[in-house]
Design a protein around this motif. Structure first.
Motif, short mmCIF file in Angstrom:
data_model
loop_
_atom_site.label_atom_id
_atom_site.label_comp_id
_atom_site.label_asym_id
_atom_site.label_seq_id
_atom_site.Cartn_x
_atom_site.Cartn_y
_atom_site.Cartn_z
N HIS A 146 9.41 1.83 -7.65
CA HIS A 146 10.74 1.83 -7.02
C HIS A 146 11.24 3.23 -6.74
O HIS A 146 10.69 4.22 -7.23
CB HIS A 146 11.75 1.08 -7.91
N CYS A 147 12.31 3.26 -5.96
CA CYS A 147 13.08 4.49 -5.82
C CYS A 147 13.87 4.66 -7.11
O CYS A 147 14.49 3.71 -7.59
CB CYS A 147 14.03 4.39 -4.63
N HIS A 148 13.87 5.88 -7.69
CA HIS A 148 14.56 6.05 -8.97
C HIS A 148 16.03 6.46 -8.81
O HIS A 148 16.71 6.74 -9.80
CB HIS A 148 13.82 7.03 -9.89
N ILE A 149 16.55 6.48 -7.59
CA ILE A 149 18.01 6.54 -7.45
C ILE A 149 18.50 5.19 -7.93
O ILE A 149 18.17 4.15 -7.36
CB ILE A 149 18.42 6.83 -5.98
N LEU A 150 19.26 5.19 -9.02
CA LEU A 150 19.52 3.92 -9.72
C LEU A 150 20.26 2.93 -8.84
O LEU A 150 20.02 1.73 -8.91
CB LEU A 150 20.27 4.17 -11.01
N ASP A 151 21.16 3.44 -7.99
CA ASP A 151 21.89 2.55 -7.10
C ASP A 151 20.93 1.87 -6.11
O ASP A 151 21.12 0.71 -5.75
CB ASP A 151 22.95 3.35 -6.34
N HIS A 152 19.91 2.60 -5.67
CA HIS A 152 18.93 2.02 -4.74
C HIS A 152 18.05 1.01 -5.47
O HIS A 152 17.80 -0.09 -4.96
CB HIS A 152 18.07 3.12 -4.12
N GLU A 153 17.59 1.39 -6.65
CA GLU A 153 16.77 0.48 -7.46
C GLU A 153 17.52 -0.84 -7.71
O GLU A 153 16.99 -1.93 -7.50
CB GLU A 153 16.46 1.19 -8.78
N ASP A 192 16.31 12.14 0.60
CA ASP A 192 15.21 12.06 -0.36
C ASP A 192 15.26 10.74 -1.13
O ASP A 192 16.34 10.25 -1.47
CB ASP A 192 15.31 13.19 -1.40
N HIS A 193 14.08 10.18 -1.40
CA HIS A 193 13.98 9.02 -2.30
C HIS A 193 12.88 9.29 -3.32
O HIS A 193 11.70 9.31 -2.95
CB HIS A 193 13.65 7.75 -1.52
N PRO A 194 13.21 9.49 -4.57
CA PRO A 194 12.18 9.75 -5.58
C PRO A 194 11.44 8.46 -5.98
O PRO A 194 12.05 7.49 -6.43
CB PRO A 194 12.95 10.33 -6.77
N GLY A 227 17.71 -3.28 -4.89
CA GLY A 227 16.50 -3.92 -4.38
C GLY A 227 15.43 -3.01 -3.82
O GLY A 227 14.45 -3.50 -3.26
N MET A 228 15.57 -1.69 -4.00
CA MET A 228 14.54 -0.78 -3.48
C MET A 228 13.42 -0.66 -4.51
O MET A 228 13.17 0.40 -5.10
CB MET A 228 15.17 0.58 -3.15
N MET A 229 12.76 -1.80 -4.71
CA MET A 229 11.76 -1.93 -5.78
C MET A 229 10.74 -2.97 -5.37
O MET A 229 11.06 -3.91 -4.64
CB MET A 229 12.49 -2.33 -7.09
CU CU Z 1 16.31 5.72 -2.77
#
Ligand code: CU
Ligand code: C2O
Ligand code: CU
Length: 461
Positions: free
Chosen positions: A439-446, A386-388, A449-451
């Motif tokens: 962005h994805c709100h998984i902070l590690d992803h954000e 999942d990616h919120p 660069g998942m933004m």
């Molecule tokens: Cu994510």
């Protein structure tokens, strides 16, 4: 406590008018806006979070979570922010529809020792539960893990649930070293790599910064719980044994009608408003738990993912039951945005760590929209976790998930896009030109660069 001074003096109202906040065209008889001015300071501190010692934290006004901020629709808000951290930061007002210069995005870093004034109006219809947290480039996960987050409540003058007792529940989880410090392993370590993949989770569960706190309730009573998921990555599946919930609202405030449910799934970044009916006997107790929720890719799914966790105790008083209040069948109007007005469709693809195949670049604009436009965004998650999704600045309405229409319109700024799921939402850029993060709100992803950046402009380029 936060120094929150509703200023009603003539001088304050004059200042208000000076700032252009009296609102509405000339001849509008709306009362002058209330000026709410407060100071927030982010600074290192040592606090007792877990039993038996103290922990190095970063705190807003010396507390974790930071003070709960309460505003009313129509307020003109001025927040004097002081950064006393040894690194740049910002405060992002997650979910608020406000000017981009006050959004606290990574485009407006506040340097160590510097101050920044966040200035915004709380618009009619904004009543709901929001939150605030830092949003600096690459460091949001670190700063939030260290304690920088807090709740925001916005109240409407005509709240249909006014008078029902309220609780704010800010949910977070954290992990500690044997020495009692926040455990933030180096990204190259095995745990660091898992954190980067899954998003960082912890085995210690906090509600408002407390482990297993007690909420007391009287038999027959109805309480309104405003729940914020401030975790970096954890999705909660909330259940209270022997009790049913009634969900009355989500990210952007109340639903049109209450919805009974047994469990509430709340992704990180999301909020919910629940009514909890005390159907138990005087003197009894119940435990609010989070049940297993499988958001993980199989390779990195934690071994103990399927263990229910206790969050808080609901303790009934010994008093005789009270007669339950009646909950209105209609809470407010939530009009569906008009799909025939749509002028653009956007396609966002989430793969692991990337959006449309790219990493965030602060100097790039990924999407350009026109002020006033109504658009449909399609978010497709092509991977097995999942990616919120979160959009700054604008509330949207989810239309469908994998083609299945949502049962009713509701205002959201977050939508959890499940494994291999495609979600579509409709959004209107009614005001506030500028650059907005999504962005994805998984902070590690954000942070990795998942933004992307949406620029809303008042003229077509
Ligand atoms: Cu994510
Ligand atoms: Cu809650 Cu871009 O953030
Ligand atoms: Cu946000």
């Amino acid at each position: 406590m936060v120094s929150m001074r509703p200023l009603r003096s003539v001088a304050a109202l004059a200042l208000c008018a000076l700032l252009g906040a009296s609102g509405g065209p000339a001849g509008n008889t709306r009362p002058a806006a209330r000026l709410v001015e407060l100071t927030l300071t982010a600074a290192p501190a040592r606090l007792s979070l877990v039993a038996g010692g103290t922990t190095d934290v970063l705190a807003f006004n010396g507390q974790v979570p930071g003070p709960t901020l309460e505003f009313r629709e129509g307020d003109h808000v001025v927040i004097h922010f002081r950064n006393q951290l040894p690194e740049p930061t910002t405060i992002h007002w997650h979910g608020l529809h406000i000017p981009s210069t006050s959004d606290g995005s990574p485009l407006y870093p506040v340097e160590p020792g510097a101050t920044y004034d966040y200035v915004f109006d709380i618009l009619p219809g904004a009543a709901g539960t929001y939150w605030y947290h830092p949003h600096p480039d690459h460091r949001s996960g670190y700063q939030i893990a260290k304690g920088l987050y807090g709740a925001i409540i916005i109240r409407a003058a005509d709240d249909p649930l006014a008078g029902i007792p309220e609780k704010v529940l800010v949910l977070s989880d954290n992990r500690f070293t044997p020495g009692g410090e926040v455990d933030l392993p180096s990204p190259e370590s095995p745990q660091g790599e898992i954190d980067e993949e899954n998003g960082r989770e912890g085995d210690v569960f906090f509600v408002n910064g407390k482990i297993m706190p007690t909420i007391s309730i009287r038999s027959g009573e109805v309480q309104r719980w405003r729940i914020v998921n401030a975790s970096a990555a954890r999705v909660y599946r909330l259940a209270l044994a022997g009790h049913e919930f009634v969900q009355v609202g989500t990210d952007g405030g109340l639903f049109e009608h209450p919805v009974p449910l047994h469990e509430l799934v709340l992704a990180n970044g999301e909020r919910a408003e629940l009514l909890v009916r005390a159907t138990g006997a005087p003197g009894s107790r119940a435990v609010l738990q989070t049940l297993p929720y499988d958001r993980y890719a199989p390779q990195t799914r934690p071994a103990d993912w399927n263990v229910p966790r206790d969050l808080l105790t609901l303790q009934y008083t010994d008093e005789a039951p009270v007669a339950p209040v009646t909950v209105p069948a209609r809470l407010r109007a939530v009009h569906a945005l008009d799909t025939t007005k749509v002028t653009a469709r956007r396609f966002i693809v989430f793969s692991q760590g990337l959006i449309n195949g790219r990493m965030m670049d602060m100097h790039r604009v990924d999407e350009r929209a026109r002020l006033g436009a109504t658009e449909i965004w399609q978010i497709e998650n092509v991977v097995g976790m999942d990616h919120p999704f979160h959009l700054h600045g604008f509330q949207f309405q989810v239309l469908d998930r994998n083609g299945v229409p949502e049962p009713f319109p509701a205002w959201k700024d977050m939508v959890n896009v499940r494994k291999h799921e495609t979600v579509r939402f409709i959004v209107r850029f009614d005001d506030y030109a500028g650059k907005w993060m999504y962005h994805c709100h998984i902070l590690d992803h954000e942070d990795h660069g998942m933004m992307g950046i949406l620029e809303v402009t008042s003229t077509r380029r």
